[in-house]
Scaffold this motif. Structure first.
Motif, PDB file in Angstrom:
ATOM      1  N   ILE A  30       0.891  -1.070  -0.066  1.00 12.11           N
ATOM      2  CA  ILE A  30      -0.094  -0.225  -0.017  1.00 12.11           C
ATOM      3  C   ILE A  30       0.747   1.351  -0.007  1.00 12.11           C
ATOM      4  O   ILE A  30       1.990   1.089   0.805  1.00 12.11           O
ATOM      5  CB  ILE A  30      -0.922  -0.141   1.214  1.00 12.11           C
ATOM      6  CG1 ILE A  30      -2.060  -1.202   1.292  1.00 12.11           C
ATOM      7  CG2 ILE A  30      -1.592   1.495   1.536  1.00 12.11           C
ATOM      8  CD1 ILE A  30      -2.526  -1.384   2.413  1.00 12.11           C
ATOM      9  N   ALA A  32       0.252   5.564   0.729  1.00 13.96           N
ATOM     10  CA  ALA A  32      -0.673   6.652   1.266  1.00 13.96           C
ATOM     11  C   ALA A  32       0.032   7.829   0.805  1.00 13.96           C
ATOM     12  O   ALA A  32      -0.104   8.377  -0.362  1.00 13.96           O
ATOM     13  CB  ALA A  32      -1.075   6.334   2.715  1.00 13.96           C
ATOM     14  N   GLY A  33       0.551   8.372   1.804  1.00 16.69           N
ATOM     15  CA  GLY A  33       1.164   9.668   1.500  1.00 16.69           C
ATOM     16  C   GLY A  33       2.506   9.489   0.859  1.00 16.69           C
ATOM     17  O   GLY A  33       3.268  10.428  -0.068  1.00 16.69           O
ATOM     18  N   GLY A  34       3.389   8.491   0.898  1.00 14.33           N
ATOM     19  CA  GLY A  34       4.508   7.913   0.101  1.00 14.33           C
ATOM     20  C   GLY A  34       5.698   8.701   0.967  1.00 14.33           C
ATOM     21  O   GLY A  34       6.960   8.491   0.294  1.00 14.33           O
ATOM     22  N   GLN A  35       5.633   9.366   1.940  1.00 20.04           N
ATOM     23  CA  GLN A  35       6.659  10.016   2.503  1.00 20.04           C
ATOM     24  C   GLN A  35       7.552   8.989   3.386  1.00 20.04           C
ATOM     25  O   GLN A  35       8.912   9.459   3.675  1.00 20.04           O
ATOM     26  CB  GLN A  35       6.070  10.995   3.592  1.00 20.04           C
ATOM     27  CG  GLN A  35       5.116  12.231   2.959  1.00 20.04           C
ATOM     28  CD  GLN A  35       5.992  12.989   1.685  1.00 20.04           C
ATOM     29  OE1 GLN A  35       6.834  13.560   2.286  1.00 20.04           O
ATOM     30  NE2 GLN A  35       5.392  12.637   0.837  1.00 20.04           N
ATOM     31  N   SER A  36       7.435   7.993   3.978  1.00 21.45           N
ATOM     32  CA  SER A  36       8.124   6.812   4.151  1.00 21.45           C
ATOM     33  C   SER A  36       8.438   5.881   3.298  1.00 21.45           C
ATOM     34  O   SER A  36       9.740   5.337   2.979  1.00 21.45           O
ATOM     35  CB  SER A  36       7.598   6.263   5.325  1.00 21.45           C
ATOM     36  OG  SER A  36       7.452   7.442   6.562  1.00 21.45           O
ATOM     37  N   LEU A  37       7.519   5.558   2.458  1.00 21.82           N
ATOM     38  CA  LEU A  37       7.948   4.417   1.579  1.00 21.82           C
ATOM     39  C   LEU A  37       8.559   4.888   0.337  1.00 21.82           C
ATOM     40  O   LEU A  37       9.464   4.241  -0.408  1.00 21.82           O
ATOM     41  CB  LEU A  37       6.490   3.737   0.994  1.00 21.82           C
ATOM     42  CG  LEU A  37       6.285   2.696   0.051  1.00 21.82           C
ATOM     43  CD1 LEU A  37       7.132   1.519   0.606  1.00 21.82           C
ATOM     44  CD2 LEU A  37       4.812   2.243  -0.371  1.00 21.82           C
ATOM     45  N   THR A 111       0.227  10.726   6.131  1.00 18.10           N
ATOM     46  CA  THR A 111      -1.004  10.407   6.688  1.00 18.10           C
ATOM     47  C   THR A 111      -0.645   9.649   8.167  1.00 18.10           C
ATOM     48  O   THR A 111       0.360   9.146   8.486  1.00 18.10           O
ATOM     49  CB  THR A 111      -1.765   9.400   6.158  1.00 18.10           C
ATOM     50  OG1 THR A 111      -1.046   8.233   6.081  1.00 18.10           O
ATOM     51  CG2 THR A 111      -2.028   9.730   4.423  1.00 18.10           C
ATOM     52  N   ASP A 124       6.263  10.704  15.670  1.00 15.03           N
ATOM     53  CA  ASP A 124       5.278  11.421  16.890  1.00 15.03           C
ATOM     54  C   ASP A 124       3.813  10.507  17.175  1.00 15.03           C
ATOM     55  O   ASP A 124       3.629  10.475  18.345  1.00 15.03           O
ATOM     56  CB  ASP A 124       4.871  12.549  16.297  1.00 15.03           C
ATOM     57  CG  ASP A 124       6.326  13.636  16.321  1.00 15.03           C
ATOM     58  OD1 ASP A 124       6.571  14.525  17.002  1.00 15.03           O
ATOM     59  OD2 ASP A 124       7.095  13.451  15.084  1.00 15.03           O
TER      60      ASP A 124
HETATM   61  C1  FAD Z   1      11.973  14.694   5.688  1.00 18.89           C
HETATM   62  C2  FAD Z   1      11.172  13.839   6.510  1.00 18.89           C
HETATM   63  C3  FAD Z   1      10.855  14.113   7.884  1.00 18.89           C
HETATM   64  C4  FAD Z   1       9.999  13.269   8.615  1.00 18.89           C
HETATM   65  N1  FAD Z   1       9.816  13.604   9.841  1.00 18.89           N
HETATM   66  C5  FAD Z   1       9.096  13.027  10.582  1.00 18.89           C
HETATM   67  C6  FAD Z   1       8.919  13.393  12.237  1.00 18.89           C
HETATM   68  O1  FAD Z   1       9.734  14.226  12.738  1.00 18.89           O
HETATM   69  N2  FAD Z   1       8.035  12.822  12.857  1.00 18.89           N
HETATM   70  C7  FAD Z   1       7.308  11.905  12.269  1.00 18.89           C
HETATM   71  O2  FAD Z   1       6.323  11.245  13.085  1.00 18.89           O
HETATM   72  N3  FAD Z   1       7.438  11.381  11.079  1.00 18.89           N
HETATM   73  C8  FAD Z   1       8.202  12.091  10.072  1.00 18.89           C
HETATM   74  N4  FAD Z   1       8.342  11.554   9.030  1.00 18.89           N
HETATM   75  C9  FAD Z   1       7.424  10.617   8.354  1.00 18.89           C
HETATM   76  C10 FAD Z   1       6.286  11.163   7.855  1.00 18.89           C
HETATM   77  O3  FAD Z   1       5.388  11.396   9.139  1.00 18.89           O
HETATM   78  C11 FAD Z   1       5.346  10.176   6.995  1.00 18.89           C
HETATM   79  O4  FAD Z   1       4.296  10.796   6.553  1.00 18.89           O
HETATM   80  C12 FAD Z   1       4.870   9.121   7.761  1.00 18.89           C
HETATM   81  O5  FAD Z   1       5.621   8.169   8.335  1.00 18.89           O
HETATM   82  C13 FAD Z   1       4.051   7.984   6.798  1.00 18.89           C
HETATM   83  O6  FAD Z   1       3.109   8.267   6.335  1.00 18.89           O
HETATM   84  P1  FAD Z   1       2.768   8.101   4.495  1.00 18.89           P
HETATM   85  O7  FAD Z   1       1.395   8.098   4.661  1.00 18.89           O
HETATM   86  O8  FAD Z   1       3.539   8.970   3.995  1.00 18.89           O
HETATM   87  O9  FAD Z   1       2.958   6.641   4.478  1.00 18.89           O
HETATM   88  P2  FAD Z   1       3.742   5.669   3.294  1.00 18.89           P
HETATM   89  O10 FAD Z   1       4.810   6.102   3.056  1.00 18.89           O
HETATM   90  O11 FAD Z   1       2.684   6.008   2.010  1.00 18.89           O
HETATM   91  O12 FAD Z   1       3.569   4.404   3.722  1.00 18.89           O
HETATM   92  C14 FAD Z   1       4.376   3.976   4.790  1.00 18.89           C
HETATM   93  C15 FAD Z   1       4.209   2.233   4.976  1.00 18.89           C
HETATM   94  O13 FAD Z   1       2.829   2.423   5.566  1.00 18.89           O
HETATM   95  C16 FAD Z   1       2.094   1.440   4.974  1.00 18.89           C
HETATM   96  N5  FAD Z   1       0.886   2.145   4.641  1.00 18.89           N
HETATM   97  C17 FAD Z   1       0.316   3.280   4.572  1.00 18.89           C
HETATM   98  N6  FAD Z   1      -0.927   3.373   4.580  1.00 18.89           N
HETATM   99  C18 FAD Z   1      -1.361   2.211   5.062  1.00 18.89           C
HETATM  100  C19 FAD Z   1      -2.561   1.641   5.421  1.00 18.89           C
HETATM  101  N7  FAD Z   1      -4.064   2.396   5.425  1.00 18.89           N
HETATM  102  N8  FAD Z   1      -2.796   0.323   5.815  1.00 18.89           N
HETATM  103  C20 FAD Z   1      -1.785  -0.485   5.618  1.00 18.89           C
HETATM  104  N9  FAD Z   1      -0.568  -0.046   5.381  1.00 18.89           N
HETATM  105  C21 FAD Z   1      -0.325   1.186   5.211  1.00 18.89           C
HETATM  106  C22 FAD Z   1       3.121   1.380   3.487  1.00 18.89           C
HETATM  107  O14 FAD Z   1       2.698   0.081   2.871  1.00 18.89           O
HETATM  108  C23 FAD Z   1       4.436   1.564   4.075  1.00 18.89           C
HETATM  109  O15 FAD Z   1       4.863   0.345   4.378  1.00 18.89           O
HETATM  110  C24 FAD Z   1       9.287  12.306   8.202  1.00 18.89           C
HETATM  111  C25 FAD Z   1       9.395  12.030   6.606  1.00 18.89           C
HETATM  112  C26 FAD Z   1      10.135  12.800   6.022  1.00 18.89           C
HETATM  113  C27 FAD Z   1      10.440  12.237   4.324  1.00 18.89           C
END
Ligand code: FAD
Length: 276
Positions: A30, A32-37, A111, A124
């Motif tokens: 999956i 979602a926001g792609g910020q970790s993936l 997200t 967080d």
């Molecule tokens: C430069 C940078 C700094 C950051 N600093 C911080 C910080 O200070 N504090 C903090 O808390 N975070 C931080 N983050 C992380 C950020 O909060 C991400 O948004 C979060 O970790 C992942 O959310 P996402 O929606 O982007 O998930 P994605 O990157 O899309 O997915 C992350 C993982 O979750 C899975 N996934 C996503 N949605 C679902 C779902 N609905 N059901 C099942 N699995 C799912 C995906 O398959 C993947 O394995 C940072 C990221 C970056 C790029």
């Protein structure tokens, strides 16, 4: 580096997403926001054959009022929480937490559900939602399950999610005016993950009290006897020593300081969340 090639499927509904995940098996992920993936794909730490994008699903992007609780869709972004677009079950704690995640660009896409599914111990939401006693709703092949945070987060970057499972919601109790809260994280600069973090909930109306330690290489630690710790913060270091295995003294001291500051914030007259 560039990601390995993958197929991309933008799901139009939760049923579509589950069908696509089911058809691809464990080789699908999956997004979602792609910020970790995204960074993991670029570094080839993740090599899925297909991505199923759930970021446009209205079902995951809403907040429902259930009476005593609010159910946040997993696709609600950090920025939407920061901006107060949805009702807040707390007296302003969620926007304050969201505001200090990374930068606005990350918060616009990232997200709440993605953060929990990624399960970075320093994230967080991972530590704060454990302190708030959140429940997570997971749709799996066997049906829909509701898990407390303490069962959902199983280790650093490890959760109870199985391939094909979708985290659909985060359920949070509404907190009344007597509830108090403290959150403290140590970061060296804005946008960096915490080196140590702690969150404290004191809710006399709901008879709930938690002291939780994050940013440690394991699931968040819910310290035993929170009342005694809050009354006597000198006990924090020995409580941490007992709860964690072989952490260097400097690391423990940093975590103990985070706990002390979170307790101070929760017990201050305003009961406000505190910044690092
Ligand atoms: C430069 C940078 C700094 C950051 N600093 C911080 C910080 O200070 N504090 C903090 O808390 N975070 C931080 N983050 C992380 C950020 O909060 C991400 O948004 C979060 O970790 C992942 O959310 P996402 O929606 O982007 O998930 P994605 O990157 O899309 O997915 C992350 C993982 O979750 C899975 N996934 C996503 N949605 C679902 C779902 N609905 N059901 C099942 N699995 C799912 C995906 O398959 C993947 O394995 C940072 C990221 C970056 C790029």
């Amino acid at each position: 580096m560039k990601p390995v090639a993958f197929d991309y499927d933008a799901a139009a509904s939760l049923a579509d997403a589950r069908e696509a995940l089911g058809a691809r098996g464990p080789l699908a992920k999956i997004v979602a926001g792609g910020q970790s993936l995204g960074p993991m794909l670029n570094l080839r730490l993740a090599r899925p054959q297909a991505l199923v994008d759930v970021s446009r699903l209205p079902y995951l992007r809403r907040v429902s009022d259930e009476g005593e609780t609010l159910l946040y869709g997993s696709g609600v972004t950090h920025a939407e929480i920061e901006d107060g677009i949805f009702p807040d079950p707390t007296p302003g704690w969620l926007p304050a937490i969201a505001r200090r995640i990374a930068y606005r660009a990350v918060r616009n896409r990232g997200t709440i559900g993605g953060s929990l599914a990624h399960a970075d111990p320093a994230a967080d939401w991972v530590v704060t939602l454990t302190a708030l006693g959140a429940e997570l709703v997971v749709v799996a092949a066997a049906g829909t399950a509701t898990l407390p945070m303490t069962d959902f987060i199983q280790g650093p970057f490890a959760t109870a999610l199985e391939p094909g499972d979708v985290l659909t919601g985060v359920r949070l109790r509404k907190r009344g005016p007597s509830a108090r809260w403290g959150y403290w994280k140590f970061t060296q600069k804005i946008g960096e993950f915490a080196k140590a973090s702690a969150a404290v909930l004191i809710d006399p109306e709901r008879a709930e009290m938690r002291v939780v330690v994050g940013a440690i290489e394991r699931p968040p630690i819910v310290l035993p006897e929170p009342e005694a710790l809050i009354a006597d913060p000198d006990r924090i270091l020995s409580a941490l020593e007992q709860a964690t295995v072989s952490n260097p003294p400097a690391t423990l001291a940093l975590h103990a300081a985070a706990v002390r500051r979170a307790i101070a914030a929760a017990t201050s007259p305003n009961g406000k969340e505190s910044a690092s």
